[in-house]
Each structure stands twice: as C-alpha cells, then as structure tokens.
Design a protein around this motif. Sequence first.
Motif, PDB file in Angstrom:
ATOM      1  N   VAL A 269       0.834  -1.205   0.000  1.00 39.00           N
ATOM      2  CA  VAL A 269       0.000   0.000   0.000  1.00 39.00           C
ATOM      3  C   VAL A 269       0.869   1.256   0.000  1.00 39.00           C
ATOM      4  CG1 VAL A 269      -1.672   1.349   1.334  1.00 39.00           C
ATOM      5  CG2 VAL A 269      -1.963  -1.124   1.107  1.00 39.00           C
ATOM      6  N   SER A 270       1.895   1.274   0.862  1.00 36.63           N
ATOM      7  CA  SER A 270       2.751   2.460   0.942  1.00 36.63           C
ATOM      8  C   SER A 270       3.508   2.688  -0.367  1.00 36.63           C
ATOM      9  CB  SER A 270       3.735   2.332   2.109  1.00 36.63           C
ATOM     10  OG  SER A 270       4.630   1.247   1.915  1.00 36.63           O
ATOM     11  N   THR A 271       3.969   1.603  -0.994  1.00 39.03           N
ATOM     12  CA  THR A 271       4.697   1.741  -2.255  1.00 39.03           C
ATOM     13  C   THR A 271       3.787   2.219  -3.374  1.00 39.03           C
ATOM     14  OG1 THR A 271       6.274   0.014  -1.624  1.00 39.03           O
ATOM     15  CG2 THR A 271       6.112   0.538  -3.960  1.00 39.03           C
ATOM     16  N   LEU A 272       2.593   1.631  -3.483  1.00 35.64           N
ATOM     17  CA  LEU A 272       1.638   2.049  -4.517  1.00 35.64           C
ATOM     18  C   LEU A 272       1.240   3.514  -4.331  1.00 35.64           C
ATOM     19  CD1 LEU A 272      -0.662  -1.114  -4.739  1.00 35.64           C
ATOM     20  CD2 LEU A 272       0.958  -0.294  -6.467  1.00 35.64           C
ATOM     21  N   ALA A 273       1.018   3.908  -3.081  1.00 37.10           N
ATOM     22  CA  ALA A 273       0.659   5.306  -2.811  1.00 37.10           C
ATOM     23  C   ALA A 273       1.807   6.242  -3.177  1.00 37.10           C
ATOM     24  CB  ALA A 273       0.294   5.473  -1.341  1.00 37.10           C
ATOM     25  N   GLY A 274       3.031   5.849  -2.814  1.00 36.95           N
ATOM     26  CA  GLY A 274       4.191   6.670  -3.131  1.00 36.95           C
ATOM     27  C   GLY A 274       4.413   6.807  -4.627  1.00 36.95           C
ATOM     28  N   VAL A 275       4.296   5.693  -5.352  1.00 37.84           N
ATOM     29  CA  VAL A 275       4.475   5.710  -6.801  1.00 37.84           C
ATOM     30  C   VAL A 275       3.400   6.583  -7.458  1.00 37.84           C
ATOM     31  CG1 VAL A 275       4.325   4.314  -8.897  1.00 37.84           C
ATOM     32  CG2 VAL A 275       5.664   3.503  -6.947  1.00 37.84           C
ATOM     33  N   ALA A 276       2.164   6.464  -6.990  1.00 37.95           N
ATOM     34  CA  ALA A 276       1.068   7.252  -7.556  1.00 37.95           C
ATOM     35  C   ALA A 276       1.315   8.749  -7.370  1.00 37.95           C
ATOM     36  CB  ALA A 276      -0.255   6.844  -6.902  1.00 37.95           C
ATOM     37  N   VAL A 277       1.741   9.140  -6.169  1.00 34.65           N
ATOM     38  CA  VAL A 277       2.017  10.549  -5.906  1.00 34.65           C
ATOM     39  C   VAL A 277       3.168  11.052  -6.782  1.00 34.65           C
ATOM     40  CG1 VAL A 277       2.884  12.170  -4.165  1.00 34.65           C
ATOM     41  CG2 VAL A 277       1.119  10.522  -3.550  1.00 34.65           C
TER      42      VAL A 277
END
Length: 206
Positions: free
Chosen positions: A179-187
């Motif tokens: 979740v943290s990686t997907l959120a970071g990549v999206a941002v």
Amino acid sequence: GDKISARIKMIEAGVPVVPGTQENLKSVEEAVELCILMFGIVGLWSGLMNIALSLGITTKLQQMLSPFLSFLFPNLKNEKAKEYISTNIVANMLGLGWAATPAGLTAMKELEELEEERRAAGDPAAVTQGTASDEMCTFLVVNISSLQLIPINMIAYRSQYGSAHPLAVAGPAFLATCVSTLAGVAVCRVMCRRKQYKSIKKDGWK
C-alpha cells in the motif's frame, strides 16, 4: 518520551497496540546476544548479496524490474544508476536495509552526476544545483516505502524474544508496504505529470 513509555500510555488509554514486549533490554548479556544475532544475520545476507552481484544475478533481477523502472524513471538512461536502484529495491524487498543503504547512496550519487551532465549540456529539464531531480525524489519515495517480501529484521527480533509465530508478521508487512509503495508511486507520477504540464503551459505562453 520513548517508544516504550508511549506504548504504556496507549495501553492505559485503551488504544489497541501490536503485541510485544513493554520492557527495555534487561541486561548487558541480553544486549550482547541480540547484537550477535543481528551481526550473524547481517553477515549472512550481505554475503549473499555480494555473491549475487558477482554472479550477475542482480543484472537478471534488473532485467525483470526493467518495465517497472522504465515506468518510474522514463527519462533515466544511466544503466549504472538503474543497476544500483534495482539492487536497492531487491535488498529492501528482502528486508535487508543494511545491504540496501550502500546501493541507495551510490544510486543517488549516479543521479547527481547525471544532473551535472544535464546542466553542462544546457538541458532545459535539468534542475539547479542543490535541488533534487524528479528521479531522485521518486527513488527516495520508493526507498522509504520499502516494499518487503521478507521482513528479516522483524522476524529475527520476534524470534529472539520468544515469539510463538515469528513469521506471522510477514503477511501484514507485505500488505502494508504494498500500500505504501503504490501510494508513493502514484504521488510521484502525479507530481511529475503536473510538472510536465506546467512546463508545457509555460512554454506555450512564450
């Protein structure tokens, strides 16, 4: 205050907390035992990472990560930087923060040198000296989010302190870091697109 005091306060306030010890290390002997355990784990996995580097396994892993890296760093052509970035990502996936750090620092150095080359060539996409580039920011976010398949550190600590199921943390850790990686990549992608849009809009006004 320290983490243990904060944990005790949370328990007293009725806040749910993750099961674990509420005490400091009880003795010098316990501290030494923990250090020996962690030194052994660090030595083992760091050695395996060096073997992987010498056998070219990290190169194959880089090829597997190539589509992901191309998505994250569309303008990055420096193969050495990509190799160190992929090594950092693989080490983090295995929970080897100690092995990930040297590769991460070297990758940042390569990205900094790339920006110096862009500035020397008069590339309009180059950032001013002392400013982090899009690649640097993206890599930093991915490194901090730290997708982990095997949280070796946490498993070692839980095993040392008598956990009945030291591997039980692996699943939740994987989901949380996903979740943290997907959120970071999206941002990162949104911010990069926004910057490109502003650049195009600015050029259009000239």
